[in-house]
Scaffold this motif. Structure first.
Motif, mmCIF file in Angstrom:
data_model
loop_
_atom_site.group_PDB
_atom_site.id
_atom_site.type_symbol
_atom_site.label_atom_id
_atom_site.label_comp_id
_atom_site.label_asym_id
_atom_site.label_seq_id
_atom_site.Cartn_x
_atom_site.Cartn_y
_atom_site.Cartn_z
ATOM 1 N N PRO A 177 -5.742 2.763 16.267
ATOM 2 C CA PRO A 177 -6.628 1.765 15.645
ATOM 3 C C PRO A 177 -5.937 1.065 14.475
ATOM 4 N N LEU A 178 -6.102 -0.234 14.390
ATOM 5 C CA LEU A 178 -5.490 -0.994 13.302
ATOM 6 C C LEU A 178 -6.068 -0.557 11.967
ATOM 7 N N ASN A 179 -5.206 -0.426 10.969
ATOM 8 C CA ASN A 179 -5.640 0.001 9.641
ATOM 9 C C ASN A 179 -4.639 -0.476 8.592
ATOM 10 N N ALA A 180 -5.041 -0.366 7.325
ATOM 11 C CA ALA A 180 -4.187 -0.802 6.215
ATOM 12 C C ALA A 180 -3.609 0.375 5.446
ATOM 13 N N VAL B 101 -9.579 -5.127 -10.952
ATOM 14 C CA VAL B 101 -9.611 -4.193 -9.828
ATOM 15 C C VAL B 101 -10.259 -4.902 -8.650
ATOM 16 N N ILE B 102 -9.589 -4.849 -7.495
ATOM 17 C CA ILE B 102 -10.038 -5.591 -6.315
ATOM 18 C C ILE B 102 -10.208 -4.622 -5.151
ATOM 19 N N ALA B 103 -11.351 -4.689 -4.497
ATOM 20 C CA ALA B 103 -11.598 -3.906 -3.279
ATOM 21 C C ALA B 103 -11.674 -4.865 -2.097
ATOM 22 N N MET B 104 -10.892 -4.605 -1.067
ATOM 23 C CA MET B 104 -10.877 -5.444 0.129
ATOM 24 C C MET B 104 -11.205 -4.582 1.342
ATOM 25 N N TYR B 105 -12.063 -5.119 2.210
ATOM 26 C CA TYR B 105 -12.505 -4.390 3.393
ATOM 27 C C TYR B 105 -12.207 -5.218 4.645
ATOM 28 N N PHE B 106 -11.681 -4.548 5.676
ATOM 29 C CA PHE B 106 -11.243 -5.254 6.881
ATOM 30 C C PHE B 106 -11.894 -4.664 8.127
ATOM 31 N N ASP B 107 -12.506 -5.541 8.903
ATOM 32 C CA ASP B 107 -13.013 -5.167 10.216
ATOM 33 C C ASP B 107 -12.018 -5.716 11.235
ATOM 34 N N PHE B 108 -11.177 -4.856 11.775
ATOM 35 C CA PHE B 108 -10.128 -5.313 12.680
ATOM 36 C C PHE B 108 -10.617 -5.504 14.111
ATOM 37 N N ASN B 109 -11.900 -5.250 14.347
ATOM 38 C CA ASN B 109 -12.486 -5.574 15.649
ATOM 39 C C ASN B 109 -12.932 -7.032 15.683
ATOM 40 N N SER B 110 -13.647 -7.443 14.644
ATOM 41 C CA SER B 110 -14.097 -8.841 14.563
ATOM 42 C C SER B 110 -13.108 -9.724 13.820
ATOM 43 N N MET B 111 -12.067 -9.107 13.242
ATOM 44 C CA MET B 111 -11.064 -9.807 12.430
ATOM 45 C C MET B 111 -11.737 -10.580 11.292
ATOM 46 N N GLU B 112 -12.547 -9.833 10.526
ATOM 47 C CA GLU B 112 -13.223 -10.381 9.356
ATOM 48 C C GLU B 112 -12.935 -9.502 8.147
#
Length: 236
Positions: free
Chosen positions: A92-95, A151-162
């Protein structure tokens, strides 16, 4: 050497050649008589590369929102390579591999926070809290008398690419401050991959500096959002 010659009639299927060894002549274009073969390895490489570009662009755009004119160094190449490896391994794609990554390795956070830093991150399904202990930034320029962090929080949905993000900033503080700094940010949705980034800027008399030598961006945590909060990734 193949080149165009206006003395010969044009032929879209031929290449004109003016050679020292032979008179002027034409030859068929390469690939028109016999098929040019592309090996399977090259095809797989291109598929992986094109597939990796999509999540890499998603993460790069999210970071660029907060990067302003701070150069990103080799970040793009790192992202493409990271996602290409994940696609090749069929995971699964992840950061996760961005953990402890400096956005630009020429301007590492460690050159400013030479003694390191301590932080704690706690979370629940709705919010996350980031706390820093005694920061002691040391800038090359002695005229820098303060600093500010974001401080920055970023969230990624790699299924919908959002992606979605949230950030919080401190006030401009004196170099030798001893107070604990606390930031509260919105949490992502379960299943999202996340990263938390620390951005530090030096200041002179309440003016935030834009010189690269006086600032840095560093990823302090990555992982996955679960039903109960954040699940931290590890490089080990």
């Amino acid at each position: 050497m193949a080149k165009y010659n206006s003395n010969l009639p044009p032929d879209p299927n031929s290449t004109y050649v003016d050679s020292k060894a032979y008179p002027e002549h034409t030859r068929a274009r390469r690939g028109t008589k016999s098929k040019v073969e592309v090996n399977d390895t090259f095809k797989v490489h291109n598929l992986l590369l094109s597939g990796a570009n999509i999540p890499a662009s998603l993460v790069k755009r999210a970071i660029d929102t907060y990067r302003s004119d701070f150069p990103s160094g080799q970040l793009w190449q790192f992202l493409v390579g990271m996602f290409k490896t994940q696609l090749k391994m069929n995971i699964p794609l992840n950061a996760d591999k961005l953990l402890y990554k400096d956005i630009n390795t020429d301007y590492r956070l460690s050159r400013i926070l030479k003694g390191g830093y301590k932080h704690e991150i706690s979370s629940n399904p709705d919010t996350l809290k980031v706390e820093f202990g005694n920061l002691n930034p040391q800038f090359r320029s002695k005229s820098i008398d303060g600093f500010i962090i974001e401080v920055i929080a970023m969230y990624f949905d790699f299924n919908s690419m959002e992606s979605v993000s949230d950030s919080a900033s401190s006030q401009i503080m004196p170099i030798k401050q001893t107070q604990k700094l606390s930031f509260e940010l919105k949490a992502g949705k379960p299943g999202d991959s996340y990263l938390i980034c620390l951005k530090l800027n030096g200041c002179i008399r309440d003016k935030i500096l834009t010189e690269n030598s006086a600032r840095s961006m560093h990823i302090i945590e990555t992982g996955r959002v679960s039903e109960n909060g954040l699940e931290k990734a590890s490089l080990y």
